[in-house]
Design a protein around this motif. Structure first.
Motif, PDB file in Angstrom:
ATOM      1  N   GLN A 171       0.810  -1.216   0.000  1.00 15.16           N
ATOM      2  CA  GLN A 171       0.000   0.000   0.000  1.00 15.16           C
ATOM      3  C   GLN A 171       0.847   1.271   0.000  1.00 15.16           C
ATOM      4  OE1 GLN A 171      -3.036   0.377  -0.563  1.00 15.16           O
ATOM      5  NE2 GLN A 171      -4.135  -1.498  -0.055  1.00 15.16           N
ATOM      6  N   ALA A 176       1.429   2.323  -5.980  1.00 15.14           N
ATOM      7  CA  ALA A 176       0.106   2.060  -5.417  1.00 15.14           C
ATOM      8  C   ALA A 176      -0.864   3.194  -5.736  1.00 15.14           C
ATOM      9  CB  ALA A 176       0.204   1.868  -3.907  1.00 15.14           C
ATOM     10  N   CYS A 256      -2.153  -3.258  -3.129  1.00 17.18           N
ATOM     11  CA  CYS A 256      -2.884  -2.592  -4.205  1.00 17.18           C
ATOM     12  C   CYS A 256      -2.653  -3.411  -5.471  1.00 17.18           C
ATOM     13  CB  CYS A 256      -2.369  -1.166  -4.380  1.00 17.18           C
ATOM     14  SG  CYS A 256      -3.190  -0.267  -5.716  1.00 17.18           S
TER      15      CYS A 256
END
Length: 303
Positions: A171, A176, A256
């Motif tokens: 993340q 991301a 992500c």
């Protein structure tokens, strides 16, 4: 004297179990009888198939060759018997090998549809990597496999679909939050993938070469879940196939997940049967699997 089917069955069982005693127990015969039959084959052929010791039975190099050929013969004999006794495809029993990165996401819907089409057909599924699937389709362990076609030459093939690839990053990774990832975004990055027994690993090496990335040699994943977990730690960028990414990856809060948009960032998935047994039903099975993939795509798109 040629080895009989029963003798071949004994020898394959000893190889699989690594023990004359366990093989005899599994096949419901006495150990002296089984040992005598194996010794008869060894004497007749003039080769030693097993090294016997306190730790059990270890298959010799010639023994491995015998087992590989015997498995194929036993499979053909079983298929012959099944086809004579049943009008069902694959003699009523389909032994299906599938990539673990495909099976859990594609097969539930497909097996349901297959059962509706052929309620009396028994389907036995095993998940194995690319190399093991190729060995299995050649020695008769599988009647059909779902895999990447370029890894299984001299098979009868029905293409199912072309599966794009995605990336998974932590993340807090600079990539991301983007809508997608391109080749230039991977330059200088470390890529994470499965072990080299999988076609996906070879595809990832190709992506690395084309984008200026490197493939991590510190870690080779044994599952796609492990790749996601490693990506979440910041160890690198995980490369994931489409079915897993859309079914599982996009719901993981620790990473992500984004589409990878670059040439050759995909893999072809086909159903394959031995070239000497191009079962007509494999075409029907291919249609069912393609339909299952489309249903899955609609489900994920609407989720």
């Amino acid at each position: 004297m040629r080895p009989t089917l029963r003798q071949m069955e004994y020898i394959v069982a000893v190889h699989q179990l690594g023990s004359f005693g366990l093989a005899a127990e599994t096949l419901h015969v006495s150990q002296p009888s089984l040992s005598s039959q194996v010794a008869t084959v060894e004497t007749d052929l003039g080769v030693r198939l097993f090294e016997r010791g306190r730790a059990g039975a270890r298959t010799t190099a010639r023994g491995l060759e015998f087992v590989t050929r015997a498995r194929h013969i036993l499979s053909e004999a079983e298929a012959l018997r099944g086809s004579m006794l049943s009008d069902l495809p694959f003699g009523g029993r389909l032994r299906l090998g599938v990539l673990p990165s495909i099976g859990p996401y594609l097969l539930p819907q497909a097996i349901k549809s297959l059962h509706e089409a052929e309620p009396d057909l028994r389907v036995i599924v095993r998940e194995e990597n690319t190399l093991s699937l190729d060995e299995g389709i050649r020695n008769g362990r599988f009647d059909a496999i779902i895999s990447t076609p370029e890894d299984h030459p001299n098979t009868f093939q029905h293409q199912l679909f072309i599966e794009p690839l995605w990336v998974a990053v932590a993340q807090d990774h600079p990539l991301a939050g983007g809508a997608q990832v391109a080749a230039e975004d991977l330059e200088g990055q470390r890529l994470l993938t499965l072990d080299t027994g999988h076609r996906l690993a070879r595809i990832v090496y190709g992506i690395a070469g084309a984008s200026g990335a490197t493939v991590s040699n510190d870690y080779e994943g044994t599952s796609l879940d492990s790749i996601v977990l490693m990506a979440a730690t910041g160890a690198g960028i995980g490369i994931l196939p489409d079915l897993f990414a859309r079914r599982q990856g996009i719901h993981r809060s620790e990473v992500c997940v984004m589409p990878l948009v670059m040439p050759d960032a995909d893999r072809t998935i086909s159903i394959l049967v031995p070239s000497d047994r191009p079962e007509h039903f494999s075409g029907v099975l291919a249609t069912i699997l393609r339909s299952a993939a489309k249903v899955l795509e609609l489900e994920v798109t609407q989720a």
